[in-house]
Scaffold this motif. Structure first.
Motif, mmCIF file in Angstrom:
data_model
loop_
_atom_site.group_PDB
_atom_site.id
_atom_site.type_symbol
_atom_site.label_atom_id
_atom_site.label_comp_id
_atom_site.label_asym_id
_atom_site.label_seq_id
_atom_site.Cartn_x
_atom_site.Cartn_y
_atom_site.Cartn_z
ATOM 1 N N TYR A 6 -84.274 38.088 83.121
ATOM 2 C CA TYR A 6 -83.439 38.404 84.287
ATOM 3 C C TYR A 6 -82.155 39.089 83.843
ATOM 4 O O TYR A 6 -81.719 40.068 84.466
ATOM 5 C CB TYR A 6 -83.128 37.129 85.072
ATOM 6 N N TRP A 7 -81.548 38.590 82.788
ATOM 7 C CA TRP A 7 -80.331 39.221 82.270
ATOM 8 C C TRP A 7 -80.610 40.671 81.874
ATOM 9 O O TRP A 7 -79.819 41.571 82.177
ATOM 10 C CB TRP A 7 -79.802 38.440 81.060
ATOM 11 N N ILE A 8 -81.708 40.907 81.185
ATOM 12 C CA ILE A 8 -82.023 42.265 80.724
ATOM 13 C C ILE A 8 -82.282 43.177 81.913
ATOM 14 O O ILE A 8 -81.835 44.338 81.947
ATOM 15 C CB ILE A 8 -83.225 42.238 79.765
ATOM 16 N N THR A 9 -82.964 42.657 82.922
ATOM 17 C CA THR A 9 -83.250 43.455 84.120
ATOM 18 C C THR A 9 -81.964 43.851 84.839
ATOM 19 O O THR A 9 -81.772 45.023 85.203
ATOM 20 C CB THR A 9 -84.164 42.672 85.073
ATOM 21 N N THR A 10 -81.088 42.896 85.061
ATOM 22 C CA THR A 10 -79.841 43.207 85.770
ATOM 23 C C THR A 10 -78.906 44.046 84.911
ATOM 24 O O THR A 10 -78.187 44.910 85.430
ATOM 25 C CB THR A 10 -79.145 41.921 86.230
ATOM 26 N N MET A 11 -78.922 43.798 83.604
ATOM 27 C CA MET A 11 -78.118 44.636 82.704
ATOM 28 C C MET A 11 -78.548 46.093 82.821
ATOM 29 O O MET A 11 -77.710 47.001 82.931
ATOM 30 C CB MET A 11 -78.268 44.146 81.270
ATOM 31 N N GLN A 12 -79.845 46.332 82.835
ATOM 32 C CA GLN A 12 -80.332 47.700 82.960
ATOM 33 C C GLN A 12 -79.884 48.345 84.262
ATOM 34 O O GLN A 12 -79.551 49.540 84.282
ATOM 35 C CB GLN A 12 -81.860 47.723 82.902
ATOM 36 N N LEU A 294 -73.094 31.308 83.720
ATOM 37 C CA LEU A 294 -72.994 32.765 83.760
ATOM 38 C C LEU A 294 -74.147 33.376 84.552
ATOM 39 O O LEU A 294 -73.962 34.362 85.278
ATOM 40 C CB LEU A 294 -72.964 33.334 82.335
ATOM 41 N N THR A 295 -75.325 32.792 84.428
ATOM 42 C CA THR A 295 -76.471 33.282 85.204
ATOM 43 C C THR A 295 -76.212 33.119 86.697
ATOM 44 O O THR A 295 -76.533 34.006 87.502
ATOM 45 C CB THR A 295 -77.755 32.541 84.804
ATOM 46 N N ALA A 296 -75.611 31.995 87.066
ATOM 47 C CA ALA A 296 -75.282 31.777 88.477
ATOM 48 C C ALA A 296 -74.299 32.829 88.979
ATOM 49 O O ALA A 296 -74.425 33.314 90.116
ATOM 50 C CB ALA A 296 -74.695 30.377 88.666
ATOM 51 N N VAL A 297 -73.339 33.202 88.145
ATOM 52 C CA VAL A 297 -72.376 34.245 88.524
ATOM 53 C C VAL A 297 -73.090 35.586 88.708
ATOM 54 O O VAL A 297 -72.839 36.315 89.677
ATOM 55 C CB VAL A 297 -71.256 34.362 87.474
ATOM 56 N N ILE A 298 -73.972 35.911 87.781
ATOM 57 C CA ILE A 298 -74.721 37.171 87.892
ATOM 58 C C ILE A 298 -75.561 37.178 89.166
ATOM 59 O O ILE A 298 -75.551 38.147 89.932
ATOM 60 C CB ILE A 298 -75.600 37.389 86.645
ATOM 61 N N ARG A 299 -76.299 36.093 89.404
ATOM 62 C CA ARG A 299 -77.160 36.023 90.598
ATOM 63 C C ARG A 299 -76.338 36.127 91.880
ATOM 64 O O ARG A 299 -76.725 36.845 92.816
ATOM 65 C CB ARG A 299 -77.962 34.724 90.592
ATOM 66 N N ILE A 341 -70.288 40.820 80.478
ATOM 67 C CA ILE A 341 -70.889 39.496 80.653
ATOM 68 C C ILE A 341 -72.201 39.382 79.885
ATOM 69 O O ILE A 341 -72.666 38.281 79.575
ATOM 70 C CB ILE A 341 -71.118 39.179 82.151
ATOM 71 N N TYR A 342 -72.790 40.534 79.519
ATOM 72 C CA TYR A 342 -74.093 40.538 78.868
ATOM 73 C C TYR A 342 -74.029 40.421 77.341
ATOM 74 O O TYR A 342 -75.047 40.541 76.661
ATOM 75 C CB TYR A 342 -74.867 41.797 79.265
ATOM 76 N N LEU A 343 -72.861 40.156 76.783
ATOM 77 C CA LEU A 343 -72.739 40.023 75.333
ATOM 78 C C LEU A 343 -73.719 39.008 74.726
ATOM 79 O O LEU A 343 -74.250 39.239 73.639
ATOM 80 C CB LEU A 343 -71.302 39.632 74.954
ATOM 81 N N PRO A 344 -74.007 37.873 75.384
ATOM 82 C CA PRO A 344 -74.932 36.913 74.765
ATOM 83 C C PRO A 344 -76.352 37.427 74.566
ATOM 84 O O PRO A 344 -77.142 36.778 73.865
ATOM 85 C CB PRO A 344 -74.906 35.726 75.742
ATOM 86 N N LEU A 345 -76.695 38.576 75.138
ATOM 87 C CA LEU A 345 -77.996 39.160 74.818
ATOM 88 C C LEU A 345 -78.095 39.509 73.338
ATOM 89 O O LEU A 345 -79.197 39.744 72.826
ATOM 90 C CB LEU A 345 -78.249 40.408 75.670
ATOM 91 N N GLY A 346 -76.961 39.523 72.648
ATOM 92 C CA GLY A 346 -76.972 39.729 71.198
ATOM 93 C C GLY A 346 -77.372 38.498 70.415
ATOM 94 O O GLY A 346 -77.492 38.559 69.183
ATOM 95 N N LEU A 347 -77.593 37.375 71.101
ATOM 96 C CA LEU A 347 -78.074 36.159 70.441
ATOM 97 C C LEU A 347 -79.598 36.173 70.380
ATOM 98 O O LEU A 347 -80.276 36.542 71.340
ATOM 99 C CB LEU A 347 -77.607 34.917 71.207
ATOM 100 N N ASP A 348 -80.117 35.732 69.253
ATOM 101 C CA ASP A 348 -81.564 35.678 69.057
ATOM 102 C C ASP A 348 -82.224 34.832 70.141
ATOM 103 O O ASP A 348 -81.645 33.853 70.633
ATOM 104 C CB ASP A 348 -81.860 35.090 67.669
#
Length: 379
Positions: A6-12, A294-299, A341-348
């Motif tokens: 979901y994060w990747i989709t909204t980031m895009q 953070l996901t709740a904020v994005i949603r 807000i998407y910085l944590p996508l850099g975590l494995d």
């Protein structure tokens, strides 16, 4: 991994128009310019959009990804970003960006520099030598301008930290030292700094101050013993401000509309996202509750049908299209600070941030009859 997808989709959804246009040298051609009447931001808005966008996704670009589908997407984005950089710093390109005219480029050149620090392989080492030389020229052009006596001191410092990181011998330690010393004087307690001589009730501790202080000292902190000690202090204050920020997220995923620059939307959580990326959250909050908060904020933000224009570009607003919060320095390009807000996508994908079982964030616990730790202040 549904949350990560979901994060990747909204980031895009946010970054794709900027990256696609920049990669073919058409950001200036394609990007609309929304601003308040008389703002005259056309000289600055394109660098704002590009630098802020690539900064927000830079840790993800740098990550080694196992999932084939995500890896293909990541490789494509990284290549497009490098193409965009080449156009942005090429004086012969129609997409050549303003790194030197008046003071504003200092801000977004610093965000560009921070992106390089967050993704040194993808955004520096993989650039061709000519583009690298042009990037260095762009970074140094900003030295002609004196920063405002505010968070802008950190923009100059970030650029010098980047020059140090990429091996430039003439990096200026004084610009860094001055910023560090000044923010030590501007500390007002409990993990908060004032933005200049007077304290402002806004999100600039998150937009700029806290993430810049810790990221700068990551790069240059070992250069002087004084900076080594400063780094320890700033890291503890950064943890405290993360504690504070996590509690700003309401049970519904909203946050207080306080202060300047609300059009940056959930970029207001730059600091909390950065602390999660760095693995430096305070002991009393867990990765999973930050992820869920953070996901709740994005949603909640994406519930609006007016967040984007008909071509997918961000509009001025906190949630949807709310032009009344468009201050004189806000334009379409400014809005892409939301990508932070998407910085944590850099975590494995195997990191606890993504793998730990879901856990309610503090405000949701507090308003749903669950136990939660009391807030503890620091000096």
């Amino acid at each position: 991994m549904e949350t990560r997808k979901y994060w990747i989709t909204t980031m895009q959804q946010i970054v794709k128009p900027v990256i696609d246009a920049a990669s073919v040298g058409e950001l200036k051609k394609r990007m609309p310019l929304e601003e308040v009447e008389g703002a005259s931001r056309e000289r600055y808005s394109h660098l704002e959009a590009f630098a802020r966008t690539i900064n927000g996704i830079s840790p993800w670009l740098e990550l080694e990804v196992d999932d084939p589908e995500e890896a293909r997407l990541q490789v494509s984005f990284a290549e497009k970003v490098r193409q965009g950089i080449a156009y942005a710093v090429d004086p012969t390109s129609t997409d050549y960006m303003n790194f030197s005219e008046e003071g504003q480029p200092l801000v977004d050149t610093a965000f560009f520099a921070q992106a390089i620090l967050r993704a040194p392989v993808q955004l520096w080492e993989k650039l061709d030598s000519l583009t690298q030389k042009r990037v260095i020229t762009a970074l140094k052009q900003t030295r002609a301008y004196k920063p405002h006596y505010s968070n802008w001191l950190l923009f100059s410092a970030m650029i010098e930290a980047c020059l140090f990181r990429i091996g430039e011998k003439d990096w200026d330690s004084m610009r860094i030292d001055y910023a560090l010393k000044q923010f030590e004087q501007w500390y007002v307690g409990d993990g908060h700094y004032s933005d200049g001589p007077a304290y402002h009730a806004d999100y600039y501790n998150s937009y700029v101050i806290q993430p810049f202080l810790v990221d700068i000292l990551d790069v240059v902190g070992e250069e002087y013993s004084e900076w080594q000690e400063t780094r320890k202090v700033f890291i503890e204050r950064a943890k405290q401000y993360a504690l504070y920020q996590e509690r700003l997220i309401s049970p519904e995923g909203t946050f207080p509309p306080i202060g300047r620059s609300l059009a940056y939307r959930f970029g207001a959580f730059h600091h909390l996202a950065n602390q999660a990326l760095r693995g430096e959250l305070p002991a009393s909050i867990h990765d999973a509750q930050v992820r869920e908060g953070l996901t709740a904020v994005i949603r909640r933000t994406f519930q609006s049908q007016h967040m984007f224009d008909e071509n997918g570009w961000l509009t001025i607003g906190l949630t949807g299209h709310q032009q009344t919060i468009g201050e004189h320095y806000i334009s379409t390009g400014s809005l892409y600070l939301a990508a932070f807000i998407y910085l944590p996508l850099g975590l494995d994908v195997h990191a606890s941030f993504w793998k730990a079982p879901a856990e309610d964030w503090t405000a949701k616990k507090a308003w749903n009859d669950q136990d939660f730790p009391i807030y503890q202040s620091i000096k």
